[in-house]
Design a protein around this motif. Sequence first.
Motif, PDB file in Angstrom:
ATOM      1  N   VAL A  71     -13.260  -1.064   5.188  1.00 44.03           N
ATOM      2  CA  VAL A  71     -12.837  -1.824   4.014  1.00 44.03           C
ATOM      3  C   VAL A  71     -13.562  -3.166   4.005  1.00 44.03           C
ATOM      4  O   VAL A  71     -13.939  -3.669   2.943  1.00 44.03           O
ATOM      5  N   ARG A  96      -9.476   3.688  -0.275  1.00 46.84           N
ATOM      6  CA  ARG A  96     -10.063   4.398   0.872  1.00 46.84           C
ATOM      7  C   ARG A  96      -9.177   5.576   1.286  1.00 46.84           C
ATOM      8  O   ARG A  96      -9.667   6.597   1.751  1.00 46.84           O
ATOM      9  N   THR A  97      -7.864   5.431   1.098  1.00 43.46           N
ATOM     10  CA  THR A  97      -6.946   6.546   1.366  1.00 43.46           C
ATOM     11  C   THR A  97      -7.137   7.647   0.323  1.00 43.46           C
ATOM     12  O   THR A  97      -7.174   8.826   0.655  1.00 43.46           O
ATOM     13  N   PRO A 105       0.826  -1.202   0.000  1.00 45.34           N
ATOM     14  CA  PRO A 105       0.000   0.000   0.000  1.00 45.34           C
ATOM     15  C   PRO A 105       0.862   1.254   0.000  1.00 45.34           C
ATOM     16  O   PRO A 105       1.948   1.272   0.568  1.00 45.34           O
ATOM     17  N   GLU A 132      -7.785  -0.700   0.509  1.00 46.42           N
ATOM     18  CA  GLU A 132      -7.127   0.194   1.479  1.00 46.42           C
ATOM     19  C   GLU A 132      -6.604   1.447   0.762  1.00 46.42           C
ATOM     20  O   GLU A 132      -6.777   2.570   1.246  1.00 46.42           O
ATOM     21  N   ARG A 177      -7.914  -6.496  -1.328  1.00 46.43           N
ATOM     22  CA  ARG A 177      -7.914  -5.807  -0.025  1.00 46.43           C
ATOM     23  C   ARG A 177      -6.885  -4.672  -0.010  1.00 46.43           C
ATOM     24  O   ARG A 177      -7.145  -3.608   0.533  1.00 46.43           O
TER      25      ARG A 177
END
Length: 160
Positions: free
Chosen positions: A90, A81-82, A41, A78, A74
């Motif tokens: 999530v 969503r950032t 990420p 993440e 996933r």
Amino acid sequence: MRALWLLVVLFGMFFLITCTSKPASVTPEQPESQPTEPIPPTQEPIHPTALPQPTASPSQALEPSAPDIQTQYRIWMEEARTAHPYTESVEHMWNVMICESSGNPEVVAGSYYGLFQYSSDTWGGEWNPYRDQPILDAHAQIFATAKAWQDGHQTWWGCY
């Protein structure tokens, strides 16, 4: 409602069994392809003019095993969503995706496409900065859904 959850669980189990079983064509002389490493990420926010681009289209990507694709989805959730903060977890986005498509990015149900079952009209809307990406692109669908949820469009999904 109970019947819907049972259906979601059954589809999820079918998806996991189907994706984790070895194809009949794999023989000891033919080694299976190695799973790809998940993309870590990002730590910094994404500027709106530098939207994340998919690493490979569904037709170009190798068929990863179920745990690898689950991990990748996933990670993208993440990151999305950032990039597009929304109030839900999530895990909630994951559950909506499983309900809508059983995690299959290439599913077409009538006039709805992909992980989150977008119609062509909705996908092509001005709200969607990912509309230039293919509608079946899993990465683009995850990021577009985060953007839609950030904009308050959670009611677009029957599984919400």
